[in-house]
Design a protein around this motif. Structure first.
Motif, PDB file in Angstrom:
ATOM      1  N   TRP A 113       0.837  -1.203   0.000  1.00 17.72           N
ATOM      2  CA  TRP A 113       0.000   0.000   0.000  1.00 17.72           C
ATOM      3  C   TRP A 113       0.867   1.246   0.000  1.00 17.72           C
ATOM      4  CZ3 TRP A 113       1.058   3.220   3.986  1.00 17.72           C
ATOM      5  CH2 TRP A 113       1.457   2.692   5.218  1.00 17.72           C
ATOM      6  N   ALA A 114       0.238   2.374  -0.378  1.00 24.14           N
ATOM      7  CA  ALA A 114       0.920   3.664  -0.331  1.00 24.14           C
ATOM      8  C   ALA A 114      -0.064   4.735   0.125  1.00 24.14           C
ATOM      9  CB  ALA A 114       1.498   4.033  -1.698  1.00 24.14           C
ATOM     10  N   ASP A 115       0.465   5.649   0.900  1.00 20.87           N
ATOM     11  CA  ASP A 115      -0.273   6.834   1.342  1.00 20.87           C
ATOM     12  C   ASP A 115       0.427   8.030   0.704  1.00 20.87           C
ATOM     13  OD1 ASP A 115      -1.558   8.894   2.687  1.00 20.87           O
ATOM     14  OD2 ASP A 115      -0.547   8.524   4.606  1.00 20.87           O
ATOM     15  N   LEU A 116      -0.200   8.611  -0.313  1.00 16.67           N
ATOM     16  CA  LEU A 116       0.410   9.715  -1.052  1.00 16.67           C
ATOM     17  C   LEU A 116       0.014  11.050  -0.425  1.00 16.67           C
ATOM     18  CD1 LEU A 116      -0.109   8.551  -4.759  1.00 16.67           C
ATOM     19  CD2 LEU A 116       1.756   8.022  -3.169  1.00 16.67           C
ATOM     20  N   GLY A 117       1.017  11.831  -0.028  1.00 16.30           N
ATOM     21  CA  GLY A 117       0.772  13.076   0.698  1.00 16.30           C
ATOM     22  C   GLY A 117       0.428  12.755   2.142  1.00 16.30           C
TER      23      GLY A 117
ATOM     24  N   LEU B 123      -2.935  -1.130  -3.230  1.00 17.12           N
ATOM     25  CA  LEU B 123      -3.839  -0.178  -2.605  1.00 17.12           C
ATOM     26  C   LEU B 123      -3.128   1.158  -2.425  1.00 17.12           C
ATOM     27  CD1 LEU B 123      -6.536   0.424  -1.048  1.00 17.12           C
ATOM     28  CD2 LEU B 123      -5.340  -0.341   1.026  1.00 17.12           C
ATOM     29  N   VAL B 124      -3.745   2.214  -2.926  1.00 25.91           N
ATOM     30  CA  VAL B 124      -3.192   3.557  -2.769  1.00 25.91           C
ATOM     31  C   VAL B 124      -4.296   4.487  -2.282  1.00 25.91           C
ATOM     32  CG1 VAL B 124      -2.166   5.542  -3.942  1.00 25.91           C
ATOM     33  CG2 VAL B 124      -1.382   3.237  -4.490  1.00 25.91           C
ATOM     34  N   LEU B 125      -4.019   5.192  -1.208  1.00 25.41           N
ATOM     35  CA  LEU B 125      -4.960   6.161  -0.653  1.00 25.41           C
ATOM     36  C   LEU B 125      -4.333   7.540  -0.665  1.00 25.41           C
ATOM     37  CD1 LEU B 125      -6.381   4.372   2.553  1.00 25.41           C
ATOM     38  CD2 LEU B 125      -7.057   4.089   0.180  1.00 25.41           C
ATOM     39  N   SER B 126      -5.178   8.556  -0.758  1.00 19.12           N
ATOM     40  CA  SER B 126      -4.669   9.918  -0.687  1.00 19.12           C
ATOM     41  C   SER B 126      -5.773  10.895  -0.308  1.00 19.12           C
ATOM     42  CB  SER B 126      -4.065  10.345  -2.034  1.00 19.12           C
ATOM     43  OG  SER B 126      -3.471  11.630  -1.927  1.00 19.12           O
ATOM     44  N   ASN B 127      -5.390  11.841   0.516  1.00 21.88           N
ATOM     45  CA  ASN B 127      -6.233  13.003   0.813  1.00 21.88           C
ATOM     46  C   ASN B 127      -5.452  14.224   0.337  1.00 21.88           C
ATOM     47  OD1 ASN B 127      -8.056  14.867   1.844  1.00 21.88           O
ATOM     48  ND2 ASN B 127      -7.159  14.807   3.896  1.00 21.88           N
ATOM     49  N   PRO B 128      -5.482  14.495  -0.972  1.00 20.21           N
ATOM     50  CA  PRO B 128      -4.645  15.554  -1.543  1.00 20.21           C
ATOM     51  C   PRO B 128      -5.259  16.932  -1.304  1.00 20.21           C
ATOM     52  CG  PRO B 128      -6.019  14.620  -3.247  1.00 20.21           C
ATOM     53  CD  PRO B 128      -6.308  13.832  -2.001  1.00 20.21           C
ATOM     54  N   PRO B 129      -4.507  18.004  -1.549  1.00 20.42           N
ATOM     55  CA  PRO B 129      -5.113  19.349  -1.502  1.00 20.42           C
ATOM     56  C   PRO B 129      -6.182  19.451  -2.575  1.00 20.42           C
ATOM     57  CG  PRO B 129      -2.914  19.425  -2.474  1.00 20.42           C
ATOM     58  CD  PRO B 129      -3.084  18.053  -1.915  1.00 20.42           C
ATOM     59  N   TYR B 130      -7.379  19.899  -2.193  1.00 17.47           N
ATOM     60  CA  TYR B 130      -8.456  19.939  -3.188  1.00 17.47           C
ATOM     61  C   TYR B 130      -9.329  21.186  -3.110  1.00 17.47           C
ATOM     62  CZ  TYR B 130     -11.072  17.693   0.721  1.00 17.47           C
ATOM     63  OH  TYR B 130     -11.632  17.370   1.925  1.00 17.47           O
ATOM     64  N   ILE B 131      -8.909  22.178  -2.345  1.00 26.39           N
ATOM     65  CA  ILE B 131      -9.661  23.429  -2.286  1.00 26.39           C
ATOM     66  C   ILE B 131      -9.301  24.284  -3.510  1.00 26.39           C
ATOM     67  CG2 ILE B 131     -10.207  25.490  -0.937  1.00 26.39           C
ATOM     68  CD1 ILE B 131     -10.935  22.912   0.477  1.00 26.39           C
ATOM     69  N   PRO B 132     -10.263  24.736  -4.321  1.00 24.01           N
ATOM     70  CA  PRO B 132      -9.933  25.640  -5.425  1.00 24.01           C
ATOM     71  C   PRO B 132      -9.227  26.888  -4.902  1.00 24.01           C
ATOM     72  CG  PRO B 132     -12.160  24.801  -5.675  1.00 24.01           C
ATOM     73  CD  PRO B 132     -11.697  24.362  -4.315  1.00 24.01           C
ATOM     74  N   SER B 133      -8.235  27.350  -5.650  1.00 24.70           N
ATOM     75  CA  SER B 133      -7.381  28.449  -5.175  1.00 24.70           C
ATOM     76  C   SER B 133      -8.169  29.676  -4.729  1.00 24.70           C
ATOM     77  CB  SER B 133      -6.395  28.850  -6.274  1.00 24.70           C
ATOM     78  OG  SER B 133      -5.535  27.782  -6.583  1.00 24.70           O
TER      79      SER B 133
END
Length: 273
Positions: free
Chosen positions: A106-110, A175-185
């Motif tokens: 598995w990987a947790d990106l960010g 398995l790869v999970l991520s909670n990336p930045p997702y707020i519009p600028s």
């Protein structure tokens, strides 16, 4: 005297986390006002923390350097996003998708504070894990949390942008999970001061439409995931259709979504052919 100033929920949380006064104990005081309870810190110390929070909206989690998340207590700091309750559901979705896997990678990106990595390491002790982040300070924080909570975990930490530092294991992630930045600028400035003034902008700002990082992660999954591997992303409340369409358009399979506790489409799911 401690002035609550209309922030009772926050103050109750502080009492629970640093003074050892749970919600149940608070209710017992309301029902039995003559009852005395002891605090784990002095009222003077409690007042200093609370006034610091009111003064410049510093998150209480930063002031006490910890935050409960799922079944653990994480160290937190201004170097990484404070783990949110809605992100906990990523773990539940992931574990349901891999019930037929005895072993995997598995990987947790960010990874930020390492919240997701900690939970995956606890839940999948036989798996190989990877936690990646572009911030060295965030990685150091994640390392401390893994060492404190799951000291025997088999987790590698990699410094870099999303998939880039994991090239060595390309095509081997189940398995790869991520909670990336997702707020519009253009919405970042509209966030509450407690967020925009104290949490890393790099972990919030997702670009013009909020999906810059999400697109990179999804595209990288084409080669990064093993055959049949799963990718699960958290996203902004209004991005579900665009992100799931993007997943389908690039050839991902079993594309779907899950809702958060408020009934909002918050998680996008797909699988490599």
């Amino acid at each position: 005297m401690i002035l609550i100033g209309g922030r009772k929920v926050d103050f109750d949380w502080l009492l629970d986390m640093v003074a050892g006064v749970s919600w149940a104990k608070l209710q017992s005081i309301i029902l039995n006002p003559e009852k005395f309870i002891s605090l784990e810190i002095s009222t003077d110390e409690l007042e200093v923390i609370w006034k610091s929070h009111l003064k410049d909206q510093t998150p209480l989690q930063h002031l006490i350097s910890k935050c409960p998340w799922r079944d653990v207590e994480l160290e937190v700091s201004a170097e990484a996003l404070i783990p949110r309750q809605e992100t906990e559901f990523l773990i539940d979705i992931a574990l349901k998708k891999i019930t037929n896997f005895d072993f995997g990678r598995w990987a947790d990106l960010g990874t930020g504070s390492g919240a997701i990595a900690v939970s995956l390491a606890k839940s999948l002790p036989n798996w190989n894990g990877h936690a990646a982040d572009i911030s060295n300070e965030a990685l150091e924080l994640a390392k401390r949390n893994l060492k404190a909570i799951v000291p025997s975990a088999n987790v590698r930490f990699s410094l870099g942008d999303w998939w880039e530092p994991l090239k060595r294991w390309r095509g081997r992630f189940d398995l790869v999970l991520s909670n990336p930045p997702y707020i519009p600028s253009d919405l970042v400035e509209e966030l509450e001061p407690v967020v925009k003034n104290h949490e890393p902008i790099i972990a919030l700002d997702g670009g013009e439409d909020g999906m810059n990082a999400s697109r990179k992660i999804i595209l990288g999954a084409l080669n990064g995931l093993a055959k049949g591997g799963w990718l699960i992303l958290e996203h902004h409340y209004d991005q579900s259709e665009k992100i799931t369409s993007f997943m389908k358009n690039i050839g991902m399979e079993e594309v779907s979504f899950e809702k958060d506790l408020s009934g909002i489409k918050r998680y996008a799911i797909c699988r490599r052919k």
